[in-house]
Design an enzyme around this catalytic site. Structure first.
Site, short mmCIF file in Angstrom:
data_model
loop_
_atom_site.label_atom_id
_atom_site.label_comp_id
_atom_site.label_asym_id
_atom_site.label_seq_id
_atom_site.Cartn_x
_atom_site.Cartn_y
_atom_site.Cartn_z
N GLU A 1 0.79 -1.24 0.00
CA GLU A 1 0.00 0.00 0.00
C GLU A 1 0.83 1.29 0.00
OE1 GLU A 1 -2.77 -0.46 3.23
OE2 GLU A 1 -3.66 -2.24 2.37
N GLU B 1 -5.86 -11.11 -1.45
CA GLU B 1 -6.71 -10.96 -0.26
C GLU B 1 -8.19 -10.97 -0.66
OE1 GLU B 1 -5.39 -7.60 2.12
OE2 GLU B 1 -3.29 -8.04 1.74
C1 XIL Z 1 -6.44 -6.76 8.09
C2 XIL Z 1 -6.73 -7.96 8.98
O1 XIL Z 1 -7.57 -8.85 8.29
C3 XIL Z 1 -7.38 -7.51 10.28
O2 XIL Z 1 -7.50 -8.60 11.18
C4 XIL Z 1 -6.54 -6.41 10.93
O3 XIL Z 1 -7.23 -5.91 12.05
C5 XIL Z 1 -6.29 -5.27 9.95
O4 XIL Z 1 -5.69 -5.79 8.79
N1 XIL Z 1 -5.00 -4.98 3.54
C6 XIL Z 1 -3.98 -5.78 4.02
C7 XIL Z 1 -4.25 -6.68 5.17
O5 XIL Z 1 -2.90 -5.80 3.44
O6 XIL Z 1 -3.12 -6.89 5.96
C8 XIL Z 1 -5.40 -6.20 6.01
O7 XIL Z 1 -5.68 -7.19 6.98
C9 XIL Z 1 -6.60 -5.89 5.14
C10 XIL Z 1 -6.31 -4.83 4.13
#
Ligand code: XIL
Length: 369
Positions: free
Chosen positions: A153, A258
């Protein structure tokens, strides 16, 4: 005749029993094994195998894993001179034991930093932090972790560089530095740049520039991770396809890292997955607290089918498709961007049953006669 009939009956029975057991044996990872890895994110409880039913589902359906939180900076590097690899070690051991592809998430990210990192103010300290952090973590698992999200990001939605402690202290050079440090620590691991909304035109352009710059400055970058925290209606398949083509034209692999699809109201037209964005609790925003209506279930199944159809069309460019969670009941989308909602973004429901969306993804791979 009398002799032939029982013989035929036996053959027919064997045939049908075989078909039935074959059908039962169908899983995501087996269905897609010639195409790309099918992964899931693991929570801390799942890494520790706290629930045997969840654990056997993970081992049955998935052949790649990402730690949902356990390898993030605040957990593995809580103090300047202290690393804590307890869960990360268990995560890697779990993947090895189950012969899964292991992905490391994530080395350089502005969120979920340890408090001490937030205090880093100057370039000397930041340089030292990056060197120590990346080298220590990547070399610890050298040869055992297949790929890393080196930077997560780093871009704004308009494609410009996000203001972060990394950019503020080191300028844009931090990006190539991160990739160089990771490559030096494990030359064989695949190195990814990971982001959300990078299937949208402006951020896609920004990502392309970023990859080109890293390469031009002598950094090794092997792939782009498209997070794919998506919605029922967007992004369009056209933009997803353009992104797959544009990234792979640069010679990098594309992974969907994701994947989940929210079905809940989004009055803010929120896209992506900025974990720091939060809204007030409100019952109107949680319409399916008891059950997901069949009509939405069907929409979700159709959306997943169209997405996987596109993935299959470009399977030669795609290395991995990872879901952000195992089943609906534990998805982070129950608590983001509003706490305490009931969302239905994955392929398994709250009691671990495969949903219509699961069948629609599996059916794409079934041989049609
Ligand atoms: C999220 C997790 O799923 C949660 O449990 C945590 O509280 C916050 O992070 N982008 C990413 C992930 O790269 O690491 C994030 O994961 C979601 C958005």
């Amino acid at each position: 005749m009398k002799l032939i009939k029982p013989y035929l009956l036996a053959i027919t029975t064997v045939f049908f029993v075989n078909c039935a057991s074959k059908k039962e044996a169908v899983t995501l990872k087996d269905s897609y094994k010639k195409d790309f890895y099918i992964g899931t994110a693991l929570s801390a409880d799942q890494i520790e195998q706290k629930n045997p039913k969840v654990d056997s589902l993970i081992r049955k359906e998935f052949n790649a894993i990402t730690a949902e939180n356990s390898m993030k900076s605040m957990f593995v590097h809580p103090e300047k001179n202290k690393y804590d690899f307890t869960l990360a070690d268990k995560f890697v051991a779990y993947g090895e034991k189950n012969k899964m592809f292991i992905h490391g998430h994530t080395l350089i990210w502005h969120s979920q930093l340890a408090p001490w990192m937030e205090k880093i103010k100057d370039s000397t300290q930041m340089k030292a932090f990056m060197k120590d952090h990346i080298t220590t973590i990547v070399s610890k698992y050298k040869g055992r972790i297949g790929s890393w999200d080196v930077v997560n990001e780093a871009l704004n939605d308009d494609g410009t560089l996000r203001k972060s402690i990394f950019l503020n202290t080191l300028g844009e050079k931090y990006l190539v530095d991160a990739f160089k440090l990771a490559a030096a620590a494990d030359p064989k691991a695949d190195l990814y740049y990971n982001d959300y909304n990078n299937e949208e035109p402006a951020k896609r352009e920004g990502t392309i520039n970023l990859i080109k710059k890293i390469k031009a400055a002598g950094g090794k970058i092997d792939g782009v991770g498209i997070q794919a925290h998506w919605r029922l209606e967007s992004p369009s398949l056209e933009e997803i396809e353009k992104s797959i083509l544009a990234y792979s034209a640069l010679g990098v692999k594309v992974a969907f890292t994701e994947l989940d699809i929210t079905v809940l109201p989004n009055p803010w037209d929120l896209k992506g997955a900025d974990v720091n964005q939060k809204f007030e609790e409100n019952p109107k925003m949680n319409p399916y607290a008891e059950k997901l209506p069949d009509s939405v279930q069907t929409k979700l199944a159709a959306r997943y089918a169209s997405i996987f159809k596109l993935f299959l069309k470009h399977k030669d460019k795609i290395s991995r498709v990872t879901f952000w969670g195992v089943y609906d009941g534990q998805s982070w989308l129950n608590d983001w961007p509003i706490k305490g909602r009931t969302n239905y973004p994955l392929l398994f429901d709250a009691v671990l049953k495969p949903k219509k969306a699961y069948n629609s993804v599996i059916e794409l791979k079934e041989i049609k006669e």
